[in-house]
Design a protein around this motif. Structure first.
Motif, mmCIF file in Angstrom:
data_model
loop_
_atom_site.group_PDB
_atom_site.id
_atom_site.type_symbol
_atom_site.label_atom_id
_atom_site.label_comp_id
_atom_site.label_asym_id
_atom_site.label_seq_id
_atom_site.Cartn_x
_atom_site.Cartn_y
_atom_site.Cartn_z
ATOM 1 N N UNK A 77 19.988 -36.893 13.916
ATOM 2 C CA UNK A 77 20.846 -37.547 12.934
ATOM 3 C C UNK A 77 21.048 -39.018 13.233
ATOM 4 N N UNK A 78 21.292 -39.356 14.500
ATOM 5 C CA UNK A 78 21.486 -40.762 14.868
ATOM 6 C C UNK A 78 20.200 -41.561 14.631
ATOM 7 N N UNK A 79 19.055 -40.979 15.006
ATOM 8 C CA UNK A 79 17.788 -41.664 14.783
ATOM 9 C C UNK A 79 17.529 -41.934 13.313
ATOM 10 N N UNK A 80 17.752 -40.939 12.470
ATOM 11 C CA UNK A 80 17.572 -41.134 11.030
ATOM 12 C C UNK A 80 18.562 -42.127 10.461
ATOM 13 N N UNK A 81 19.791 -42.110 10.977
ATOM 14 C CA UNK A 81 20.830 -43.023 10.516
ATOM 15 C C UNK A 81 20.420 -44.475 10.783
ATOM 16 N N UNK A 104 21.762 -42.305 4.163
ATOM 17 C CA UNK A 104 22.664 -42.394 5.303
ATOM 18 C C UNK A 104 23.580 -41.171 5.366
ATOM 19 N N UNK A 105 24.066 -40.733 4.210
ATOM 20 C CA UNK A 105 24.921 -39.549 4.172
ATOM 21 C C UNK A 105 24.202 -38.308 4.657
ATOM 22 N N UNK A 106 22.898 -38.203 4.354
ATOM 23 C CA UNK A 106 22.124 -37.038 4.781
ATOM 24 C C UNK A 106 22.074 -36.944 6.303
ATOM 25 N N UNK A 107 21.814 -38.057 6.970
ATOM 26 C CA UNK A 107 21.724 -38.015 8.431
ATOM 27 C C UNK A 107 23.105 -37.950 9.083
ATOM 28 N N UNK A 108 24.105 -38.535 8.424
ATOM 29 C CA UNK A 108 25.471 -38.409 8.948
ATOM 30 C C UNK A 108 25.907 -36.952 8.977
ATOM 31 N N UNK A 109 25.396 -36.158 8.024
ATOM 32 C CA UNK A 109 25.740 -34.743 7.967
ATOM 33 C C UNK A 109 25.185 -33.960 9.149
ATOM 34 N N UNK A 110 24.191 -34.490 9.839
ATOM 35 C CA UNK A 110 23.701 -33.864 11.070
ATOM 36 C C UNK A 110 24.559 -34.263 12.267
ATOM 37 N N UNK A 111 25.109 -35.477 12.224
ATOM 38 C CA UNK A 111 25.859 -36.003 13.362
ATOM 39 C C UNK A 111 27.260 -35.422 13.445
ATOM 40 N N UNK A 112 27.988 -35.482 12.340
ATOM 41 C CA UNK A 112 29.423 -35.209 12.376
ATOM 42 C C UNK A 112 29.783 -33.794 12.826
ATOM 43 N N UNK A 113 29.217 -32.740 12.231
ATOM 44 C CA UNK A 113 29.602 -31.399 12.686
ATOM 45 C C UNK A 113 29.186 -31.112 14.117
#
Length: 528
Positions: A77-81, A104-113
């Protein structure tokens, strides 16, 4: 784990990376409106493209973390962000920027949870976990103010693309910290992916947000808006039905049969609904009405972060002492009071005389809601549900924020568009110039600056006063929903309190409709 507190710091830094992007663009909205020729609805989409995709994919992010490992998803997620931030910074048109914000929202969805799931995994002792969750929740609240402050400084020195370029070094540092101090985890054995549920949830939320944002533009009785709202309700209803009947739901709807779980999730959603909507409006108020530059406008949101940071640990301590119900109720009442103070603000209201106090009440209220309610949500889940549970918690924040920008922004737009047209027509402003002013308050200020000297000041005052009228109308929505949340929490979070070995114990009043699965996931007695 000896380095769990260092891991917490790294995880909160990663959380900050994606949460700051919720608000960092708010301070750039007037600049973006001028440079990309965007009206109010376009500005809403710049904000909501991120939060909508973020919210729509959070459950997927939690599921993928459960399946493939949370640290792995966090790093992906961070890499994609970082990569998509470069694309956003290079955008040449409004459409390109909105698309990049969705990415950005798509990759943030991997990071946050992943951040919350890892925290609950490495902090197993109840008191330490409560403290860690409180720090995590405070970081989320602080980011609301850090975004405009950072964005304002960048805009004072660089172009608007800098608010996206800054994600690159921050993301690199976050990834390095995760690799250094955050442990990996063995993926859980999870069921197959619920692609139907995902599609229905995205369709329902997307149609709802689109219809609310575009309602003032097309008219609330327009077939596209009415049809969009009806389809959104149908899609969301079908989503609930599907999740209740499928063997492998992406969201366990039955968890919401637990009264405390559902109420806590709803409280967080309402808090961020009101807060994100207000932030969208107040950053424009600071620049268009008060006349502050980007950095000065961002600086004036800093007390919000300070108050959240100070009162978040206080909220967790009070929750441990008196239970989350009282703390959450007081928090919602404080937020409602803070929004109510805005109703007496005028075009000439002083920052130190009024506005800072209203924002401080909102910040204190958010601190009182966010930490205790997050702890309630996570305590209601089994360890195997950590990823999905953290995603539910995160989803409530982002859905609330998305709808807050959409709803409060649309109330403002409806009032401003009709009001500014009437006021400028009375001043004899040509229709072509009035049409430009209707796009946004910053466009209206531009019209005033280009008007003949004899009427320029009158045009500027008219534009600003109509914007404040729209602000008042929009903020009444925030007053109402937070006041209603306080009343609801007082009733729905009621509990039976006792003491055992000197420790406060909160036992949830039995819910007759909670099935065995939910009862297993949310024990009837829990230490707070």
């Amino acid at each position: 784990m000896k380095n769990r507190w260092l891991a917490l710091a790294a995880l909160c830094f990663a959380e900050l990376l994606v949460m700051v992007d919720n608000t960092i663009v708010n301070i750039a909205l007037p600049t973006l409106g001028r440079d990309l020729d965007a009206g109010i609805s376009g500005l809403q989409w710049i904000v909501d493209a991120y939060t909508l995709v973020f919210a729509g994919l959070l459950l997927t992010g939690g599921h993928l973390g459960d399946r493939f490992g949370h640290r792995r998803m966090l790093l992906i997620g961070i890499g994609g962000f970082i990569a998509v931030s470069m694309a956003a910074a290079s955008s040449q048109t409004l459409g390109q920027l909105i698309a990049a914000r969705g990415g950005l929202g798509m990759f943030a969805a991997l990071v946050f949870p992943a951040t919350l799931a890892i925290i609950t995994a490495i902090f197993t002792e109840p008191r330490q976990r409560a403290a860690a969750v409180g720090i995590w929740a405070a970081t989320s609240g602080i980011s609301v103010a850090i975004g405009p402050l950072m964005g304002g400084w960048l805009l004072e020195h660089f172009s608007w693309s800098s608010v996206f370029w800054v994600n690159v070094p921050v993301g690199v540092v976050a990834a390095a910290a995760i690799v250094a101090v955050v442990p990996g985890s063995r993926p859980e054995s999870v069921p197959r992916f619920d692609i139907t549920g995902l599609a229905l949830s995205i369709a329902g939320l997307g149609l709802l947000t689109y219809s609310v944002i575009e309602g003032p533009h097309f008219g609330w009785t327009d077939t596209r808006i009415v049809g969009g709202l009806m389809l959104a309700v149908a899609a969301l209803a079908l989503f609930v039905w599907w999740e209740l009947t499928t063997d492998h739901p992406i969201l366990n709807i039955r968890l919401f049969a637990n009264r405390r779980f559902a109420t806590a999730a709803g409280m967080i959603s309402i808090a961020f609904f009101a807060l994100f909507g207000f932030t969208f409006l107040i950053t424009q108020y600071f620049q268009a009405v008060q006349g502050y530059g980007p950095f000065d406008a961002g600086l004036r949101t800093l007390p919000f972060a300070i108050v959240v940071a100070v009162f978040s640990p206080v909220a967790m301590a009070l929750s441990h002492r008196f239970g989350p119900r009282l703390v959450a109720v007081v928090g919602a009442a404080l937020m409602s009071g803070g929004f109510a103070l805005v109703e007496i603000a005028s075009r000439t209201s002083g920052y130190w005389e009024l506005i800072i106090w209203s924002m401080s009440l909102m910040a204190m209220g958010l601190a009182f809601i966010s930490g205790p309610c997050t702890q309630l949500i996570m305590d209601a889940l089994t360890p195997e549900q950590a990823g999905a549970g953290s995603a539910v918690n995160d989803t409530t924040r982002e859905i609330g924020g998305t709808l807050g920008v959409a709803v409060l922004g649309s109330v403002l737009t409806s009032v401003y568009t009709s009001g500014v047209a009437d006021r400028l027509e009375l001043l004899g402003v040509p229709r072509a110039a009035t049409a430009i002013a209707e796009d946004s308050v910053m466009a209206g200020v531009e019209v005033a600056q280009r008007a003949p000297a004899a009427v320029a000041e009158q045009v500027r005052i008219a534009v600003q006063e109509v914007f404040v009228e729209g602000l008042h109308s929009a903020v009444w929505v925030a007053v109402a929903v937070t006041a209603a949340a306080a009343l609801a929490a007082a009733f729905l979070l009621r509990d039976t309190v006792g003491h055992r070995d000197g420790e406060l114990i909160v036992a949830e009043t039995a819910d007759l409709d909670v099935d065995d699965e939910v009862a297993a996931a949310a024990p009837a007695r829990q230490a707070v």
